[in-house]
Design a protein around this motif. Structure first.
Motif, PDB file in Angstrom:
ATOM      1  N   THR A   4      16.683   6.423 -36.962  1.00 22.39           N
ATOM      2  CA  THR A   4      17.554   6.121 -35.827  1.00 22.39           C
ATOM      3  C   THR A   4      19.012   6.198 -36.249  1.00 22.39           C
ATOM      4  N   GLY A   5      19.888   6.364 -35.258  1.00 19.99           N
ATOM      5  CA  GLY A   5      21.307   6.458 -35.541  1.00 19.99           C
ATOM      6  C   GLY A   5      22.107   6.466 -34.257  1.00 19.99           C
ATOM      7  N   ALA A   6      23.354   6.907 -34.346  1.00 20.52           N
ATOM      8  CA  ALA A   6      24.254   6.962 -33.197  1.00 20.52           C
ATOM      9  C   ALA A   6      24.300   8.377 -32.647  1.00 20.52           C
ATOM     10  N   VAL A   7      24.134   8.515 -31.323  1.00 21.75           N
ATOM     11  CA  VAL A   7      24.064   9.823 -30.682  1.00 21.75           C
ATOM     12  C   VAL A   7      25.063   9.881 -29.535  1.00 21.75           C
ATOM     13  N   LYS A  30      21.511   4.370 -30.841  1.00 17.20           N
ATOM     14  CA  LYS A  30      22.687   3.952 -30.081  1.00 17.20           C
ATOM     15  C   LYS A  30      23.251   5.183 -29.385  1.00 17.20           C
ATOM     16  N   VAL A  31      23.503   5.087 -28.089  1.00 12.79           N
ATOM     17  CA  VAL A  31      23.873   6.269 -27.316  1.00 12.79           C
ATOM     18  C   VAL A  31      25.159   6.019 -26.524  1.00 12.79           C
ATOM     19  N   ALA A  48      31.889   7.394 -33.723  1.00 11.64           N
ATOM     20  CA  ALA A  48      31.404   7.955 -34.995  1.00 11.64           C
ATOM     21  C   ALA A  48      29.914   8.281 -34.946  1.00 11.64           C
ATOM     22  N   PRO A  49      29.486   9.256 -34.121  1.00 14.07           N
ATOM     23  CA  PRO A  49      28.057   9.553 -33.991  1.00 14.07           C
ATOM     24  C   PRO A  49      27.485  10.262 -35.218  1.00 14.07           C
ATOM     25  N   ASP A  50      26.182  10.085 -35.387  1.00 17.69           N
ATOM     26  CA  ASP A  50      25.441  10.848 -36.398  1.00 17.69           C
ATOM     27  C   ASP A  50      25.008  12.199 -35.836  1.00 17.69           C
ATOM     28  N   VAL A  51      24.765  12.238 -34.524  1.00 15.28           N
ATOM     29  CA  VAL A  51      24.323  13.461 -33.853  1.00 15.28           C
ATOM     30  C   VAL A  51      25.144  13.647 -32.588  1.00 15.28           C
ATOM     31  N   VAL A 116      16.552  15.266 -32.461  1.00 14.10           N
ATOM     32  CA  VAL A 116      17.506  14.206 -32.820  1.00 14.10           C
ATOM     33  C   VAL A 116      17.013  13.452 -34.049  1.00 14.10           C
ATOM     34  N   SER A 117      15.724  13.102 -34.069  1.00 14.33           N
ATOM     35  CA  SER A 117      15.168  12.392 -35.225  1.00 14.33           C
ATOM     36  C   SER A 117      15.265  13.231 -36.488  1.00 14.33           C
ATOM     37  N   ASP A 118      14.953  14.525 -36.363  1.00 19.81           N
ATOM     38  CA  ASP A 118      15.056  15.422 -37.527  1.00 19.81           C
ATOM     39  C   ASP A 118      16.499  15.529 -38.001  1.00 19.81           C
ATOM     40  N   ALA A 119      17.431  15.627 -37.032  1.00 18.95           N
ATOM     41  CA  ALA A 119      18.845  15.764 -37.384  1.00 18.95           C
ATOM     42  C   ALA A 119      19.344  14.532 -38.130  1.00 18.95           C
ATOM     43  N   ILE A 120      18.950  13.356 -37.688  1.00 16.15           N
ATOM     44  CA  ILE A 120      19.377  12.120 -38.359  1.00 16.15           C
ATOM     45  C   ILE A 120      18.725  12.006 -39.722  1.00 16.15           C
TER      46      ILE A 120
END
Length: 481
Positions: A4-7, A30-31, A48-51, A116-120
């Motif tokens: 998980t991360g910020a999108v 987090k979106v 500061a998103p991860d994706v 998204v999961s793969d990208a994070i």
């Protein structure tokens, strides 16, 4: 465990933002939502998103512009591009800008959440290096917006910056050589030769001489040393068409060349170093040929590093009219009379099964551009140009009229058509209309699902799913039963 991360989701369609945002939040991400490039810029630093998920067509500009600059400042960020401009051009531009993934609209929500999961999960290992081909990408040879073609576009975009061997699979006439030409002309070897050889068109005893070259006196008629296709393609791409027709003895020599990177001419003794990218193609089932000991398994593995599967035209019917109009326009640009398609002609093209695939459609449009006296090509003109057995019979007309009437009525009442979805569409009403429409249409074409799908304006897979959902047996839906 899902990473998980910020999108940050950037799209000017509120419905897409709500659906995507909710799906990602349920996975623990987090979106934040933005509807324009300006809003995207404001949120990039504070959130500061991860994706970053961004549409291409935004109210204040092109969503792809600025992505390379963002990645230069934030190299750990992964970008997922969404676009309704489902062309090879868009897929390549997305890859050039350093995108982690490109998904055409309408997209599969599960595929997006997985991306998204793969990208994070991989962002720490992703260098996000943008590869610019330096080409404008206009006039690309491949046309189509169907899901199957979108997958082809994405695969092509991913292999432009490497030299992996590619095996293009597909029926005759689907455009296998066009794929090879696109990979070469857009890739890093584009300044060097593109050389094609058709294994099925060369006598068995001459294949090795054609591929590897020959020395003077190597056989009768060999009056001088002649370079083979490998040497002619030095630094560029060698396209081995109809590789399934290659004799076993030539396969053995080809495998040795691929392993060593050296070619020895027929009648020669000194090897020549060659540097070429290999793209092979076939309309045959190579697995079956391997079982029959007619194709080497080790050569298959050498060639099939990246497979590209081209669908037959009958399985990408949503592309038929797009392709037909493209070929008519291209014929006009080449100096032939400009023609257009009437609605009834378009319906007939959709109902035809296209055994010759895209090549057959292209030839038909060129022929009609020359021979048709009318500027607008109508169904009666097409009926004379298509094989008689391929033209839907007259009893198919009522079903087409019924389908059109239902679609028009539904649009007026609820703003949708048969193949579309709308949360306001009353499911009880749909459950009454659809089964009757499906039964009447299939009965009118004697159970032919391809023609029924064309008349209904949906693709064959959608028709099959609807038949399953309603428990209808197409074998029983025939006029004579």
């Amino acid at each position: 465990m899902v990473a998980t991360g910020a999108v940050l989701v950037v799209d000017d369609d509120p419905a897409i933002c709500v659906v995507v945002g909710e799906a990602l939040r349920r996975q623990g991400h987090k979106v934040k939502i933005a509807g324009s490039i300006r809003e995207r810029s404001l949120l990039m630093d504070s959130f500061a998103p991860d994706v970053l998920i961004t549409d291409v067509m935004l109210p204040d500009g092109d969503g792809l512009e600025g992505v390379a600059d963002i990645l230069e400042r934030k190299p750990d960020l992964n970008v997922i591009i969404l676009s309704a401009q489902n062309t090879l051009n868009t897929a390549i531009r997305a890859t050039e800008k350093g995108a982690f993934e490109y998904l055409p609209k309408p997209f599969d929500l599960n595929e997006l959440t997985r991306a998204v999961s793969d990208a994070i999960g991989t962002r720490a290992d992703n260098g996000n290096e943008a590869v610019d081909s330096g080409l404008p990408h206009d006039g690309l040879p491949l046309v189509g917006r169907s899901p199957a073609m979108q997958e082809v576009y994405r695969t092509i975009a991913r292999v432009l910056s490497n030299d992996l061997s590619i095996l293009v699979l597909g029926e005759s006439g689907t455009g296998k050589e066009l794929v090879a030409e696109a990979i070469h002309s857009l890739g890093q070897r584009r300044s060097h030769p593109f050389v094609a050889i058709n294994m099925a068109a060369i006598p068995r005893e001459l294949i090795e001489a054609e591929l590897f070259g020959y020395e003077k006196g190597a056989f009768t008629g060999a009056h001088a040393r002649t370079a083979g296709k490998f040497e002619q393609a030095q630094g560029g791409t060698l396209f081995l068409d109809e590789i399934g027709d290659m004799p076993m003895e030539a396969q053995t020599r080809l495998l040795r060349v691929l392993q060593s990177g050296e070619v020895t001419t027929v009648g020669g003794s000194k090897p020549v170093r060659v540097d070429v990218r290999i793209i092979a193609a076939t309309n045959k089932d190579l697995s079956a040929l391997i079982e029959e000991n007619r194709f080497r398994q080790d050569l298959y593995y050498r060639l099939n590093v990246v497979p590209v599967s081209l669908p037959p035209l009958r399985e990408r019917r949503e592309d038929v009219i797009l392709l037909a109009r493209h070929f008519l326009e291209r014929a006009a640009l080449e100096g032939l009379p400009r023609k257009s398609l009437a609605d009834d002609a378009a319906q007939l093209l959709m109902a035809y099964h296209w055994p010759g695939n895209v090549r057959e459609l292209q030839n038909l449009m060129q022929r009609l551009s020359v021979l048709s006296r009318e500027n607008v090509i109508a169904a009666d003109i097409l009926r004379h140009a298509l094989p008689l057995e391929a033209v839907p019979s007259d009893h198919g007309a009522p079903a087409g009229q019924l389908a059109q009437a239902v679609r028009e009525w539904t649009k007026r009442q609820l703003g949708v058509g048969l193949g579309q979805s709308n949360p306001n569409l009353h499911t009880g009403l749909l459950a009454v209309i659809e089964p009757v429409l499906l039964q009447e249409t299939l009965a009118s074409v004697d159970g032919n699902q391809i023609r029924a799908a064309g008349l209904l304006g949906i693709n064959r897979n959608t028709l099959r799913k609807k038949l399953t959902d309603y428990g209808l047996d197409p074998l029983q839906l025939r006029l004579n039963d």
